[in-house]
Design an enzyme around this catalytic site. Sequence first.
Site, short mmCIF file in Angstrom:
data_model
loop_
_atom_site.label_atom_id
_atom_site.label_comp_id
_atom_site.label_asym_id
_atom_site.label_seq_id
_atom_site.Cartn_x
_atom_site.Cartn_y
_atom_site.Cartn_z
N THR A 226 57.37 -0.12 12.29
CA THR A 226 57.08 -0.88 11.08
C THR A 226 58.36 -1.57 10.61
O THR A 226 58.29 -2.59 9.91
CB THR A 226 56.52 0.02 9.95
OG1 THR A 226 57.31 1.21 9.91
CG2 THR A 226 55.08 0.37 10.21
N LYS B 197 66.55 2.76 12.43
CA LYS B 197 65.36 3.58 12.66
C LYS B 197 65.83 5.00 12.99
O LYS B 197 67.04 5.21 13.16
CB LYS B 197 64.53 3.04 13.84
CG LYS B 197 65.39 2.77 15.09
CD LYS B 197 64.60 2.14 16.22
CE LYS B 197 64.32 0.66 16.07
NZ LYS B 197 62.95 0.33 15.72
N ARG B 198 64.91 5.97 13.06
CA ARG B 198 65.32 7.32 13.47
C ARG B 198 66.01 7.26 14.84
O ARG B 198 65.71 6.40 15.66
CB ARG B 198 64.09 8.24 13.55
CG ARG B 198 63.67 8.76 12.22
CD ARG B 198 64.74 9.61 11.57
NE ARG B 198 64.80 10.92 12.14
CZ ARG B 198 64.53 12.04 11.48
NH1 ARG B 198 64.20 12.01 10.21
NH2 ARG B 198 64.62 13.21 12.09
N LYS C 148 59.22 -5.35 8.85
CA LYS C 148 60.09 -5.57 7.67
C LYS C 148 61.19 -6.56 8.01
O LYS C 148 61.53 -7.44 7.21
CB LYS C 148 60.71 -4.24 7.22
CG LYS C 148 59.70 -3.24 6.70
CD LYS C 148 60.25 -1.81 6.62
CE LYS C 148 59.09 -0.83 6.51
NZ LYS C 148 59.47 0.57 6.76
N LYS D 241 63.76 5.43 21.64
CA LYS D 241 64.02 4.18 20.90
C LYS D 241 65.23 3.44 21.47
O LYS D 241 65.49 2.29 21.16
CB LYS D 241 64.24 4.47 19.41
CG LYS D 241 62.98 5.00 18.70
CD LYS D 241 63.26 5.32 17.26
CE LYS D 241 62.13 6.04 16.54
NZ LYS D 241 61.03 5.15 16.13
N HIS E 159 49.69 9.06 15.61
CA HIS E 159 50.91 8.25 15.45
C HIS E 159 51.92 8.40 16.58
O HIS E 159 53.04 7.89 16.47
CB HIS E 159 51.62 8.59 14.14
CG HIS E 159 50.88 8.21 12.91
ND1 HIS E 159 51.06 7.01 12.25
CD2 HIS E 159 49.93 8.87 12.22
CE1 HIS E 159 50.26 6.96 11.20
NE2 HIS E 159 49.57 8.07 11.16
C1 26V Z 1 56.11 14.73 14.30
C2 26V Z 1 56.58 15.98 14.16
C3 26V Z 1 56.56 16.88 15.32
C4 26V Z 1 56.73 18.29 14.93
C5 26V Z 1 57.82 18.47 13.96
C6 26V Z 1 57.59 17.75 12.70
C7 26V Z 1 57.09 16.38 12.94
C8 26V Z 1 57.13 15.50 11.89
C9 26V Z 1 56.68 14.23 12.06
C10 26V Z 1 56.17 13.85 13.26
C11 26V Z 1 55.64 12.49 13.31
C12 26V Z 1 55.88 11.82 14.58
C13 26V Z 1 55.03 10.65 14.64
C14 26V Z 1 55.62 9.43 13.99
O1 26V Z 1 56.42 9.44 13.10
N1 26V Z 1 55.15 8.34 14.48
C15 26V Z 1 55.56 7.03 14.02
O2 26V Z 1 54.54 6.55 13.16
C16 26V Z 1 54.81 5.25 12.69
C17 26V Z 1 53.71 4.91 11.72
O3 26V Z 1 52.51 4.80 12.40
C18 26V Z 1 54.88 4.28 13.83
O4 26V Z 1 55.20 3.00 13.34
C19 26V Z 1 55.96 4.72 14.83
O5 26V Z 1 55.93 3.90 15.97
C20 26V Z 1 55.70 6.16 15.24
O6 26V Z 1 56.75 6.64 16.04
#
Ligand code: 26V
Length: 799
Positions: A649, A542-543, A653, A548, A354
């Site tokens: 996403t 968004k975050r 929406k 971003k 992701h």
């Molecule tokens: C990464 C990390 C890094 C370490 C700390 C804890 C933590 C928790 C979550 C994440 C996830 C990062 C990846 C993420 O959220 N990707 C997003 O995924 C969406 C669904 O596929 C996508 O639409 C977004 O573009 C993408 O940034």
Amino acid sequence: MNKLSENIINNINKIMEVNFGSDLAAGNPRQVYEALITATNMALKEKRSAFTKKVKEQEAKQVYYMSMEFLVGTSLKNNLWNLGVEDDVAAHLKTAGYDIEDFYEMEPDAGLGNGGLGRLASCYMDSLTTLGYPVTGFSIRYEFGIFKQVIIDGWQNEFPDSWIDKAGYWLNPRLDEEVEVRFFGNVNENWTENGLTTEHTGYVSVLATPYDLFISGYDTEAVNSLRLWSAKATSGFNMDLFSKGEYVKSTENEAIASSISKVLYPADNTYEGKSLRLKQQYFFVSASLQQITKKHFKRYGTFDNFAEKNVIHINDTHPSLCVPELMRILMDDYNYKWDKAWEITAESLAYTNHTVMSEALEKWPVDLVKSHLPRIYTIIEEINRRFCSYIYEHHAHLGGGINNMAIIEGGMVKMANLCIAGSYSVNGVSKLHSEILKADTFRDFNCVYPDKFTNVTNGITHRRWLCQANPLLSELLTEKIGDGFKKSLENIEKFNDFIDDEEVLASLREIKKANKKRLAEYVAKKNGIELNCDSLFDIQVKRLHEYKRQLLNAMHIVDLYLRIKYDGHRPLPKTFIFAAKASAGYFMAKEIIRLICALSEMIERDPDVRDYMKVVFIADYKVSLAEIIIPAADISEQISQAGKEASGTGNMKLMINGAVTLGTMDGANVEIYECVGEDNIFIFGMSTPEVSELARHYNPRSYYEGNARIKRVVDFIKDGIPGKNFDSIYNYLINSDPYMNLADFESYCAAHERVNEAYADSDRFTKMSLKNIANAGMFASDRSVTDYAEGIWHTKPIK
Ligand code: 26V
């Protein structure tokens, strides 16, 4: 009234009587709320039992979706709507003088996720259930979900989110299925007549208790389950210490154990090698796999058909310990030899990536993994040894690439590499992202295993994001094209036929206005700012992340402000709306929020400017708030640096709610562009290859010095806002600007000019909006999960 409505209504009345000794009308709202959720949960439980029976009879292949995050949001409205009982239940409550909306508002979000990745998991649960696939989601029952964001003087503050008190009625404990998870200790290897055996001694046990949250679908017999594990000590508390009066010490073990499921990590930007995070990951992976394997063995008495009957999906690398844990269970608990265990493992695991952001890619220090999970570490070491020798033997020509692929390298365990080696399928989440994985991030792996890599473009459940969040638009669609789109979003395409229907265009404008009013009421209450519902609503939600580029949006706002204030510019009125949480320790992200809030305040106080533009930062962005904000948007800001947003996403929406995208060619924006055509989207900025090229010699200062418009904006940000100082952002922009805000600035401003021109022609803009709604069919998560089921999992819906 249908039977299900009757059943739920009877149960509401019964619960009021049995639990509270009251009839419905005499109860207090909190009691009715509890009765309403409990009765709905009971209906789901019964329906689930019938569904599970069918799944068993058909010996269907099971999907297990492993994810550290599920951003569920609220469930009450969704469940009543899905079950088709909402109107009946609302009418019943009304007879006793209640408005069902008040109960919807009482329900807290289950915020068990940070952002896109967690919300995607929840959309997929909805779609899989609606389409009748048997699936179980696995995660952690965090006592505290994503923090509550409170803005004080522009600065983000975080407060704990204890959601369980009021939403725990949805959680169904299964104490009969508790399992033990082992940490720390030593591993002894012994050669016996049966070969090498290992023994894990001196470990610390933690008990995992499952809580099932039932997931309903629309117009379906299926009810699936999201299984959330809660941690506690195996031994309760220490009686001896307690007797000696050492009360705090006597509960220490329990406190350490339960800390594992205490709180969701509120970061999704940078990986940190934190012991607690590793424990969380292993805890839920081990508990889930123990349960999955036990169930399979009980049914079939062998694991030879495990991959045929089960697929375990790894949502990002967070559950990557599935690879060694499944190996451990097969070898240590069921006596499989390495080669056979590996074959079973690598044929039953699939992995989705992701993000390509290198700072988010997980890699754990060897020493940490070794001390916390000694048995698991020995297995990872052996996987690595065998994997590297295979590569040396068969792909020696890859040279330096071999180091990139090693699972253990430079004292770190690289989790993405472990996932790729241990899965039969690896996918990205949009066309562009999947291409970047193959060409760049995992280039060497793609040379070795070209057939492993594939794409599944993300999707959203339009039942929540359109039908429930935007009932007016949903009604209009139903009236014009029938309600087939609710089950099959492809049908929304028929709405294209109304492109020249003046009446429909007028309705679309009215609906947008009504949704703006609904949002304006919320903003008036929370921010004390009055919005102009005749202005264009330009929305970025968004975050908060540098990549971003909320900062690019803020730069354009400054430019517009300066032109109105000093250059006599008199534009059509616009409202810029932001909502975003920043990771608690992410300084630059918090500074950007502070800047947006400072601009909001300054403009609100300025009578020369405030009739032309407004800026609002809405605090505490979450699923239930998104449901109010998104339907009000005219413009959807999707302005990440090209190549950085895996998919997005929110873009989908917003599109399905009739917002027109203003964005870069990044993530799923590329596919939105393909669906709506260039006349119905505002694209700007560098492409991914252009970004890579410029990155080799990017010098933001040359843009600052060479472009008077940019200089004016950046200088103003530094100290132009009375009483505020943003040296931090000024220095960041001119000295580093890693996501090239300055390079894309002119192109972004030009795109805004095109937006203004289109919006001034209300007929043209409404047609663009209609085109976005009508061409959103491919972004249904129903389509995404069908792609997974057919292309990756090889599973079928229950008959
Ligand atoms: C990464 C990390 C890094 C370490 C700390 C804890 C933590 C928790 C979550 C994440 C996830 C990062 C990846 C993420 O959220 N990707 C997003 O995924 C969406 C669904 O596929 C996508 O639409 C977004 O573009 C993408 O940034």
